[in-house]
Design a protein around this motif. Sequence first.
Motif, PDB file in Angstrom:
ATOM      1  N   GLY A  26      24.807   3.406 -52.082  1.00 52.56           N
ATOM      2  CA  GLY A  26      25.531   4.562 -52.588  1.00 52.56           C
ATOM      3  C   GLY A  26      24.671   5.569 -53.317  1.00 52.56           C
ATOM      4  N   ARG A  27      23.368   5.367 -53.367  1.00 52.56           N
ATOM      5  CA  ARG A  27      22.510   6.351 -54.020  1.00 52.56           C
ATOM      6  C   ARG A  27      21.358   6.713 -53.100  1.00 52.56           C
ATOM      7  NH1 ARG A  27      19.245   2.414 -58.211  1.00 52.56           N
ATOM      8  NH2 ARG A  27      18.140   1.508 -56.483  1.00 52.56           N
ATOM      9  N   ARG A  28      20.806   7.864 -53.357  1.00 50.45           N
ATOM     10  CA  ARG A  28      19.695   8.344 -52.551  1.00 50.45           C
ATOM     11  C   ARG A  28      18.440   8.357 -53.402  1.00 50.45           C
ATOM     12  NH1 ARG A  28      21.828  11.634 -48.047  1.00 50.45           N
ATOM     13  NH2 ARG A  28      19.769  12.500 -47.857  1.00 50.45           N
ATOM     14  N   THR A  29      17.334   8.074 -52.790  1.00 45.99           N
ATOM     15  CA  THR A  29      16.055   8.194 -53.475  1.00 45.99           C
ATOM     16  C   THR A  29      15.247   9.245 -52.737  1.00 45.99           C
ATOM     17  OG1 THR A  29      15.093   6.437 -52.144  1.00 45.99           O
ATOM     18  CG2 THR A  29      16.030   5.801 -54.273  1.00 45.99           C
ATOM     19  N   ASP A  30      14.673  10.148 -53.469  1.00 45.77           N
ATOM     20  CA  ASP A  30      13.838  11.172 -52.854  1.00 45.77           C
ATOM     21  C   ASP A  30      12.432  10.626 -52.722  1.00 45.77           C
ATOM     22  OD1 ASP A  30      15.520  13.832 -54.565  1.00 45.77           O
ATOM     23  OD2 ASP A  30      15.828  13.055 -52.544  1.00 45.77           O
ATOM     24  N   LYS A  31      11.944  10.608 -51.499  1.00 43.17           N
ATOM     25  CA  LYS A  31      10.590  10.142 -51.227  1.00 43.17           C
ATOM     26  C   LYS A  31       9.883  11.195 -50.404  1.00 43.17           C
ATOM     27  CE  LYS A  31      11.378   5.250 -51.597  1.00 43.17           C
ATOM     28  NZ  LYS A  31      11.112   3.944 -51.064  1.00 43.17           N
ATOM     29  N   PRO A  32       9.382  12.238 -51.060  1.00 41.02           N
ATOM     30  CA  PRO A  32       8.700  13.262 -50.282  1.00 41.02           C
ATOM     31  C   PRO A  32       7.420  12.710 -49.686  1.00 41.02           C
ATOM     32  CG  PRO A  32       8.361  13.616 -52.620  1.00 41.02           C
ATOM     33  CD  PRO A  32       9.317  12.469 -52.484  1.00 41.02           C
ATOM     34  N   LYS A  33       7.062  13.205 -48.516  1.00 37.12           N
ATOM     35  CA  LYS A  33       5.797  12.855 -47.894  1.00 37.12           C
ATOM     36  C   LYS A  33       4.883  14.061 -48.107  1.00 37.12           C
ATOM     37  CE  LYS A  33       5.777   9.952 -44.413  1.00 37.12           C
ATOM     38  NZ  LYS A  33       5.829   9.521 -43.017  1.00 37.12           N
ATOM     39  N   PRO A  34       4.159  14.093 -49.232  1.00 40.75           N
ATOM     40  CA  PRO A  34       3.364  15.276 -49.546  1.00 40.75           C
ATOM     41  C   PRO A  34       2.320  15.596 -48.492  1.00 40.75           C
ATOM     42  CG  PRO A  34       2.786  13.456 -50.991  1.00 40.75           C
ATOM     43  CD  PRO A  34       3.988  13.029 -50.197  1.00 40.75           C
ATOM     44  N   ALA A  35       1.893  14.610 -47.730  1.00 38.62           N
ATOM     45  CA  ALA A  35       0.908  14.866 -46.688  1.00 38.62           C
ATOM     46  C   ALA A  35       1.506  15.680 -45.551  1.00 38.62           C
ATOM     47  CB  ALA A  35       0.369  13.549 -46.151  1.00 38.62           C
ATOM     48  N   LEU A  36       2.823  15.682 -45.443  1.00 37.02           N
ATOM     49  CA  LEU A  36       3.481  16.374 -44.345  1.00 37.02           C
ATOM     50  C   LEU A  36       4.168  17.651 -44.791  1.00 37.02           C
ATOM     51  CD1 LEU A  36       5.091  13.251 -42.654  1.00 37.02           C
ATOM     52  CD2 LEU A  36       2.885  14.304 -42.183  1.00 37.02           C
ATOM     53  N   ASP A  37       3.883  18.131 -45.988  1.00 35.47           N
ATOM     54  CA  ASP A  37       4.623  19.259 -46.533  1.00 35.47           C
ATOM     55  C   ASP A  37       4.073  20.625 -46.136  1.00 35.47           C
ATOM     56  OD1 ASP A  37       2.358  19.350 -48.084  1.00 35.47           O
ATOM     57  OD2 ASP A  37       3.374  19.217 -49.994  1.00 35.47           O
ATOM     58  N   LEU A  38       3.245  20.699 -45.111  1.00 35.01           N
ATOM     59  CA  LEU A  38       2.718  21.988 -44.671  1.00 35.01           C
ATOM     60  C   LEU A  38       3.785  22.753 -43.901  1.00 35.01           C
ATOM     61  CD1 LEU A  38      -0.837  21.044 -43.381  1.00 35.01           C
ATOM     62  CD2 LEU A  38      -0.204  21.965 -45.597  1.00 35.01           C
ATOM     63  N   GLU A  39       3.858  24.035 -44.165  1.00 36.36           N
ATOM     64  CA  GLU A  39       4.765  24.897 -43.405  1.00 36.36           C
ATOM     65  C   GLU A  39       4.270  24.969 -41.960  1.00 36.36           C
ATOM     66  OE1 GLU A  39       7.512  26.457 -44.405  1.00 36.36           O
ATOM     67  OE2 GLU A  39       7.334  25.505 -46.364  1.00 36.36           O
ATOM     68  N   PRO A  40       5.173  24.932 -40.996  1.00 37.37           N
ATOM     69  CA  PRO A  40       4.750  25.002 -39.592  1.00 37.37           C
ATOM     70  C   PRO A  40       3.881  26.227 -39.284  1.00 37.37           C
ATOM     71  CG  PRO A  40       7.049  24.375 -39.726  1.00 37.37           C
ATOM     72  CD  PRO A  40       6.611  24.729 -41.123  1.00 37.37           C
ATOM     73  N   ALA A  41       4.186  27.361 -39.882  1.00 37.03           N
ATOM     74  CA  ALA A  41       3.397  28.572 -39.622  1.00 37.03           C
ATOM     75  C   ALA A  41       1.970  28.415 -40.154  1.00 37.03           C
ATOM     76  CB  ALA A  41       4.061  29.793 -40.261  1.00 37.03           C
ATOM     77  N   GLU A  42       1.828  27.761 -41.321  1.00 40.95           N
ATOM     78  CA  GLU A  42       0.490  27.534 -41.870  1.00 40.95           C
ATOM     79  C   GLU A  42      -0.301  26.570 -40.994  1.00 40.95           C
ATOM     80  OE1 GLU A  42      -0.075  28.046 -46.524  1.00 40.95           O
ATOM     81  OE2 GLU A  42       1.158  26.296 -46.004  1.00 40.95           O
ATOM     82  N   LEU A  43       0.354  25.532 -40.540  1.00 38.98           N
ATOM     83  CA  LEU A  43      -0.305  24.548 -39.685  1.00 38.98           C
ATOM     84  C   LEU A  43      -0.742  25.182 -38.366  1.00 38.98           C
ATOM     85  CD1 LEU A  43      -1.134  21.599 -39.636  1.00 38.98           C
ATOM     86  CD2 LEU A  43       1.131  21.037 -38.778  1.00 38.98           C
ATOM     87  N   THR A  44       0.107  26.018 -37.789  1.00 37.25           N
ATOM     88  CA  THR A  44      -0.232  26.716 -36.546  1.00 37.25           C
ATOM     89  C   THR A  44      -1.413  27.655 -36.765  1.00 37.25           C
ATOM     90  OG1 THR A  44       2.036  26.560 -35.746  1.00 37.25           O
ATOM     91  CG2 THR A  44       0.656  28.275 -34.763  1.00 37.25           C
ATOM     92  N   ALA A  45      -1.398  28.397 -37.878  1.00 40.15           N
ATOM     93  CA  ALA A  45      -2.508  29.308 -38.186  1.00 40.15           C
ATOM     94  C   ALA A  45      -3.807  28.529 -38.388  1.00 40.15           C
ATOM     95  CB  ALA A  45      -2.180  30.139 -39.425  1.00 40.15           C
ATOM     96  N   LEU A  46      -3.728  27.386 -39.054  1.00 41.26           N
ATOM     97  CA  LEU A  46      -4.905  26.557 -39.283  1.00 41.26           C
ATOM     98  C   LEU A  46      -5.499  26.088 -37.963  1.00 41.26           C
ATOM     99  CD1 LEU A  46      -6.717  24.913 -41.274  1.00 41.26           C
ATOM    100  CD2 LEU A  46      -5.057  23.064 -41.004  1.00 41.26           C
ATOM    101  N   VAL A  47      -4.679  25.533 -37.104  1.00 42.90           N
ATOM    102  CA  VAL A  47      -5.140  24.974 -35.832  1.00 42.90           C
ATOM    103  C   VAL A  47      -5.684  26.062 -34.909  1.00 42.90           C
ATOM    104  CG1 VAL A  47      -4.332  23.809 -33.740  1.00 42.90           C
ATOM    105  CG2 VAL A  47      -3.682  22.935 -35.987  1.00 42.90           C
ATOM    106  N   SER A  48      -5.108  27.245 -34.965  1.00 47.24           N
ATOM    107  CA  SER A  48      -5.565  28.338 -34.094  1.00 47.24           C
ATOM    108  C   SER A  48      -6.780  29.071 -34.651  1.00 47.24           C
ATOM    109  CB  SER A  48      -4.425  29.329 -33.862  1.00 47.24           C
ATOM    110  OG  SER A  48      -4.139  30.028 -35.063  1.00 47.24           O
ATOM    111  N   GLY A  49      -7.202  28.711 -35.867  1.00 46.67           N
ATOM    112  CA  GLY A  49      -8.363  29.368 -36.482  1.00 46.67           C
ATOM    113  C   GLY A  49      -8.010  30.648 -37.196  1.00 46.67           C
TER     114      GLY A  49
END
Length: 128
Positions: free
Chosen positions: A8-31
């Motif tokens: 009946g309760r939720r625990t927040d478990k963020p995955k900080p390694a995966l918190d990149l914005e998709p646009a930032e990740l795309t820009a990174l990979v494309s140079g």
Amino acid sequence: MSEHTGRGRRTDKPKPALDLEPAELTALVSGGHRNPHALLGSHPHGSDTVIRTMRPEATTVTALVGDQRHPLERIHDEGGVFAGVAPGTSQDYRLEVEYSGSTYVVDDPYRWLPTLGEIDLHLIAEGR
């Protein structure tokens, strides 16, 4: 990301390694990202350290922090971006990278802060 515990309760478990914005990740990979140091290398996250690296041809990457091994998760298939969390706030680490069955221990250039020397500043001032 939240997880339901079944009680009946939720625990927040963020995955900080995966918190990149998709646009930032795309820009990174494309140079096209203007500041790759903001994404790659080690970054404090509370009492832990997030480590991200880009190894396009790697099959696995493990962060070596002292005598501890922390496998990194592939977060971008085509660009070979890997990320993971190491406990503590250590900035000193190496990467164990596997390419087609061969394994190498390498330094991660993004664990160092970016630096500009006198010549760099001169060339920037000239517009080059």
